[in-house]
Design a protein around this motif. Structure first.
Motif, PDB file in Angstrom:
ATOM      1  N   VAL A   1      66.250  37.835 -39.604  1.00 28.92           N
ATOM      2  CA  VAL A   1      66.376  36.555 -38.580  1.00 28.92           C
ATOM      3  C   VAL A   1      67.212  36.848 -37.497  1.00 28.92           C
ATOM      4  N   MET A   2      68.237  37.625 -37.767  1.00 30.24           N
ATOM      5  CA  MET A   2      69.226  37.886 -36.522  1.00 30.24           C
ATOM      6  C   MET A   2      68.457  38.286 -35.255  1.00 30.24           C
ATOM      7  N   ARG A   3      69.086  38.077 -34.154  1.00 28.18           N
ATOM      8  CA  ARG A   3      68.709  38.714 -33.058  1.00 28.18           C
ATOM      9  C   ARG A   3      69.570  39.877 -32.394  1.00 28.18           C
ATOM     10  N   ASN A   4      69.221  40.991 -32.070  1.00 25.04           N
ATOM     11  CA  ASN A   4      70.209  41.832 -31.409  1.00 25.04           C
ATOM     12  C   ASN A   4      70.298  41.468 -30.186  1.00 25.04           C
ATOM     13  N   ALA A   5      70.857  40.381 -30.038  1.00 24.88           N
ATOM     14  CA  ALA A   5      71.111  40.251 -28.391  1.00 24.88           C
ATOM     15  C   ALA A   5      71.868  40.912 -27.500  1.00 24.88           C
ATOM     16  N   LYS A   6      71.914  40.906 -26.289  1.00 26.35           N
ATOM     17  CA  LYS A   6      72.848  41.544 -25.359  1.00 26.35           C
ATOM     18  C   LYS A   6      74.353  40.836 -25.671  1.00 26.35           C
ATOM     19  N   THR A   7      75.055  41.787 -25.302  1.00 23.54           N
ATOM     20  CA  THR A   7      76.538  41.346 -25.469  1.00 23.54           C
ATOM     21  C   THR A   7      77.351  41.421 -24.042  1.00 23.54           C
ATOM     22  N   VAL A   8      78.776  41.109 -24.135  1.00 26.59           N
ATOM     23  CA  VAL A   8      79.539  41.049 -22.881  1.00 26.59           C
ATOM     24  C   VAL A   8      80.703  41.757 -23.359  1.00 26.59           C
ATOM     25  N   LYS A   9      81.496  42.415 -22.445  1.00 26.47           N
ATOM     26  CA  LYS A   9      82.779  42.716 -22.679  1.00 26.47           C
ATOM     27  C   LYS A   9      83.752  42.001 -22.205  1.00 26.47           C
ATOM     28  N   GLU A  10      84.892  42.266 -22.577  1.00 23.61           N
ATOM     29  CA  GLU A  10      86.277  41.148 -22.518  1.00 23.61           C
ATOM     30  C   GLU A  10      86.550  41.412 -20.833  1.00 23.61           C
ATOM     31  N   GLU A  11      86.457  42.635 -20.422  1.00 17.36           N
ATOM     32  CA  GLU A  11      86.779  42.522 -19.019  1.00 17.36           C
ATOM     33  C   GLU A  11      85.726  42.250 -18.059  1.00 17.36           C
ATOM     34  N   ASP A  12      84.674  41.935 -18.323  1.00 16.70           N
ATOM     35  CA  ASP A  12      83.470  41.300 -17.430  1.00 16.70           C
ATOM     36  C   ASP A  12      83.677  39.979 -16.950  1.00 16.70           C
ATOM     37  N   SER A  13      83.061  39.912 -15.636  1.00 21.34           N
ATOM     38  CA  SER A  13      83.631  38.699 -15.104  1.00 21.34           C
ATOM     39  C   SER A  13      82.695  37.284 -15.568  1.00 21.34           C
ATOM     40  N   ILE A  14      83.461  36.065 -15.565  1.00 23.12           N
ATOM     41  CA  ILE A  14      82.907  35.060 -16.129  1.00 23.12           C
ATOM     42  C   ILE A  14      81.409  34.639 -15.417  1.00 23.12           C
ATOM     43  N   LYS A  15      81.393  35.185 -14.362  1.00 23.72           N
ATOM     44  CA  LYS A  15      79.941  34.775 -13.752  1.00 23.72           C
ATOM     45  C   LYS A  15      78.786  35.600 -14.199  1.00 23.72           C
ATOM     46  N   SER A  16      79.342  36.812 -14.560  1.00 26.79           N
ATOM     47  CA  SER A  16      77.970  37.665 -15.124  1.00 26.79           C
ATOM     48  C   SER A  16      77.895  37.334 -16.647  1.00 26.79           C
ATOM     49  N   ALA A  17      78.784  36.812 -17.447  1.00 24.19           N
ATOM     50  CA  ALA A  17      78.574  36.253 -18.704  1.00 24.19           C
ATOM     51  C   ALA A  17      77.793  34.969 -18.608  1.00 24.19           C
ATOM     52  N   ALA A  18      77.946  34.193 -17.648  1.00 27.51           N
ATOM     53  CA  ALA A  18      77.083  32.819 -17.603  1.00 27.51           C
ATOM     54  C   ALA A  18      75.694  33.472 -16.959  1.00 27.51           C
ATOM     55  N   ILE A  19      75.493  34.335 -16.241  1.00 20.54           N
ATOM     56  CA  ILE A  19      74.048  34.522 -15.913  1.00 20.54           C
ATOM     57  C   ILE A  19      73.389  35.147 -17.227  1.00 20.54           C
ATOM     58  N   GLU A  20      74.072  36.196 -18.066  1.00 18.40           N
ATOM     59  CA  GLU A  20      73.631  36.851 -19.247  1.00 18.40           C
ATOM     60  C   GLU A  20      73.223  35.425 -20.100  1.00 18.40           C
ATOM     61  N   MET A  21      73.964  34.769 -20.502  1.00 14.21           N
ATOM     62  CA  MET A  21      73.740  33.616 -21.190  1.00 14.21           C
ATOM     63  C   MET A  21      72.545  32.769 -20.815  1.00 14.21           C
ATOM     64  N   LEU A  22      72.310  32.269 -19.465  1.00 15.58           N
ATOM     65  CA  LEU A  22      71.404  31.710 -19.005  1.00 15.58           C
ATOM     66  C   LEU A  22      69.874  32.703 -19.148  1.00 15.58           C
ATOM     67  N   ASN A  23      70.245  33.844 -18.956  1.00 13.10           N
ATOM     68  CA  ASN A  23      68.902  34.791 -19.143  1.00 13.10           C
ATOM     69  C   ASN A  23      68.399  34.810 -20.613  1.00 13.10           C
ATOM     70  N   GLN A  24      69.322  34.429 -21.500  1.00 14.43           N
ATOM     71  CA  GLN A  24      68.895  34.822 -22.854  1.00 14.43           C
ATOM     72  C   GLN A  24      68.576  33.539 -23.381  1.00 14.43           C
ATOM     73  N   HIS A  25      68.575  32.330 -22.403  1.00 18.20           N
ATOM     74  CA  HIS A  25      68.105  30.804 -22.754  1.00 18.20           C
ATOM     75  C   HIS A  25      68.993  30.558 -24.317  1.00 18.20           C
ATOM     76  N   ARG A  26      69.899  30.871 -24.517  1.00 22.08           N
ATOM     77  CA  ARG A  26      70.717  30.848 -25.556  1.00 22.08           C
ATOM     78  C   ARG A  26      72.192  30.120 -25.519  1.00 22.08           C
ATOM     79  N   ARG A  27      72.844  29.648 -26.561  1.00 28.90           N
ATOM     80  CA  ARG A  27      73.976  29.039 -26.331  1.00 28.90           C
ATOM     81  C   ARG A  27      75.257  29.865 -26.943  1.00 28.90           C
ATOM     82  N   HIS A  28      74.980  30.897 -27.486  1.00 28.86           N
ATOM     83  CA  HIS A  28      75.972  31.842 -27.930  1.00 28.86           C
ATOM     84  C   HIS A  28      75.911  33.277 -27.171  1.00 28.86           C
ATOM     85  N   LEU A  29      77.000  33.792 -26.946  1.00 21.66           N
ATOM     86  CA  LEU A  29      77.067  35.118 -26.363  1.00 21.66           C
ATOM     87  C   LEU A  29      78.209  35.743 -27.029  1.00 21.66           C
TER      88      LEU A  29
END
Length: 216
Positions: A80-108
């Protein structure tokens, strides 16, 4: 004067890195494990989703309520789990927000350099940043004017299919006169899951082993 300048710089500081807003030490699941074990963790902790690690403590994927609804007959978390992309601690908040939007999900999931789970991001983590940057935007400017209402007497077994096909997980509920009487979300359905069943949704009357449209 130095103290004043220090305070001024502090007030002007805008959070920039994922590590500044993420939830640290999130509750996690493990694979391999029965899906019911993940469901129990979600319900017990009132979570909508959680990251999953393998036996070596490395990130393996993520499971949310929506993933469970999309796989009503599965019994193993790994299926059932998705092997979704992750982000790193040092990544920018903007890039993380874009990744969350691209995944159309609420967890990153946030991982460290060893691919271990370091934290998690949900929309709530971004609220302070949104407030600082977009605090003047009015609620009416963000409202969706088109919604999908459901009748109050609609059988509950039809709703997981409706959610899966429409991609909508919150519904205004109306009576026979078309009047608003309440709100129904995927959380309401999730709380109905029978944790003792051999399959997570089917035995709860929310699966696809029967025709959910055979009513009325």
């Amino acid at each position: 004067m130095k103290l004043f300048n220090s305070r001024l710089r502090s007030q002007k500081h805008m959070k920039e890195k994922v590590s500044e807003i993420m939830t640290t030490d999130p509750i996690t699941g493990t694979v391999p494990s029965p899906l019911n074990e993940i469901v129990k963790i979600l319900i017990k902790n009132n979570l909508t989703g959680l990251p999953v690690k393998d036996v070596k403590n490395h990130y393996a994927g993520i499971i949310s309520r929506r993933d469970i609804f999309a796989n009503p007959a599965e019994t193993q978390a790994a299926l059932v789990m998705r092997n979704a992309k992750t982000v790193k601690e040092e990544d920018s908040i903007k890039s993380a927000a874009i990744e969350m939007l691209n995944q159309h999900r609420r967890h990153l999931t946030v991982v460290n350099e060893n691919n271990e789970i370091a934290g998690i991001l949900t929309p709530q983590n971004f609220l302070q940043v949104v407030k600082e940057k977009y605090g003047n935007i009015k609620v009416k400017d963000l409202l969706k004017t088109i919604t999908i209402p459901v009748w109050g007497k609609t059988p509950v077994s039809i709703l997981p299919t409706l959610m899966r096909l429409s991609g909508v997980f919150t519904y205004p509920v109306v009576n026979s006169a078309g009047e608003f009487i309440g709100l129904l979300t995927d959380r309401d359905l999730f709380d109905k899951i029978d944790l003792k069943s051999t399959t997570v949704l089917s035995e709860a009357g929310l699966g696809e082993d029967e025709d959910p449209w055979s009513w009325g």
